[in-house]
Scaffold this active site. Structure first.
Site, mmCIF file in Angstrom:
data_model
loop_
_atom_site.group_PDB
_atom_site.id
_atom_site.type_symbol
_atom_site.label_atom_id
_atom_site.label_comp_id
_atom_site.label_asym_id
_atom_site.label_seq_id
_atom_site.Cartn_x
_atom_site.Cartn_y
_atom_site.Cartn_z
ATOM 1 N N ILE A 46 0.819 -1.216 0.000
ATOM 2 C CA ILE A 46 0.000 0.000 0.000
ATOM 3 C C ILE A 46 0.858 1.273 0.000
ATOM 4 O O ILE A 46 0.525 2.260 -0.651
ATOM 5 C CB ILE A 46 -0.960 0.011 1.216
ATOM 6 N N CYS A 47 1.965 1.236 0.707
ATOM 7 C CA CYS A 47 2.784 2.441 0.888
ATOM 8 C C CYS A 47 3.199 3.120 -0.421
ATOM 9 O O CYS A 47 3.149 4.348 -0.509
ATOM 10 C CB CYS A 47 3.996 2.132 1.755
ATOM 11 N N PRO A 48 3.585 2.385 -1.475
ATOM 12 C CA PRO A 48 3.962 3.091 -2.699
ATOM 13 C C PRO A 48 2.811 3.857 -3.327
ATOM 14 O O PRO A 48 3.026 4.883 -3.977
ATOM 15 C CB PRO A 48 4.470 1.995 -3.632
ATOM 16 N N GLU A 50 0.578 5.532 -1.697
ATOM 17 C CA GLU A 50 0.502 6.803 -0.967
ATOM 18 C C GLU A 50 1.687 7.702 -1.300
ATOM 19 O O GLU A 50 1.520 8.896 -1.566
ATOM 20 C CB GLU A 50 0.467 6.536 0.539
ATOM 21 N N VAL A 51 2.877 7.132 -1.287
ATOM 22 C CA VAL A 51 4.093 7.915 -1.540
ATOM 23 C C VAL A 51 4.057 8.516 -2.941
ATOM 24 O O VAL A 51 4.350 9.701 -3.125
ATOM 25 C CB VAL A 51 5.351 7.051 -1.292
#
Length: 175
Positions: A46-48, A50-51
């Site tokens: 998920i983090c990529p 958002e980033v």
């Protein structure tokens, strides 16, 4: 977790920015507002989203005189490699190894050893103006964060789902 009105803890930490490793200090950020967003880990699912979402929206935040800073428990070297893999990121990724900063902001998931997905909008005095945290498995909305920044900068009463150009609440009411 810190709440609106709380003073944001200061920090001076390593970061990956502009293709290199350096240091970033909260006190040295000169924009009117700052969006700090904590995320669990580099090289995750998920983090990529958002980033890279904040990266794509960075010009709109810049128009609002607002800096963006991403923070996770990964080291600066990891941030550097990951940001390169993502095609470059237009704002700093701060290394909070050990989770001390996440702990100060009240968003460290101790059993996981990683930060929750938490967003803080800091005002010009570096006090928390907005705070939101969610479960690690739910990605945040970048467009909602931008809407909140715009609402905060308006200084007016902004109803649910307010968008720039829409009516504000009465100027003589507090809430």
């Amino acid at each position: 977790m810190l709440k609106p009105g709380d003073a944001a803890p200061g920090w001076d930490l390593p970061c990956a920015f502009d293709g290199r490793i350096s240091r970033l200090c909260l006190d040295e950020i000169r924009s009117e507002m700052v969006v700090l967003f904590f995320y669990p880990r580099d090289f995750s699912f998920i983090c990529p989203t958002e980033v890279t979402g904040f990266h794509k929206a960075q010009p709109a935040f810049e128009q609002e005189q607002t800096s963006i800073v991403g923070i996770s428990v990964d080291g600066a070297e990891s941030h550097l490699h990951w940001s390169h893999e993502l095609g470059g990121i237009s704002y700093p990724l701060v290394a909070d190894e050990g989770g001390n900063l996440a702990r100060q902001y009240g968003v460290l998931d101790e059993p996981e050893g990683a930060a929750l997905r938490a967003t803080f909008v800091l005002d010009a005095q570096r006090k928390v103006a907005y705070a939101l945290a969610s479960s690690i498995n739910i990605g945040r909305s970048i467009s909602e964060t931008l809407r909140v920044v715009r609402a905060l900068r308006s200084g007016r009463l902004c109803p649910a789902d307010w968008q720039p150009g829409e009516e504000f609440g009465p100027a003589d009411q507090k809430f």
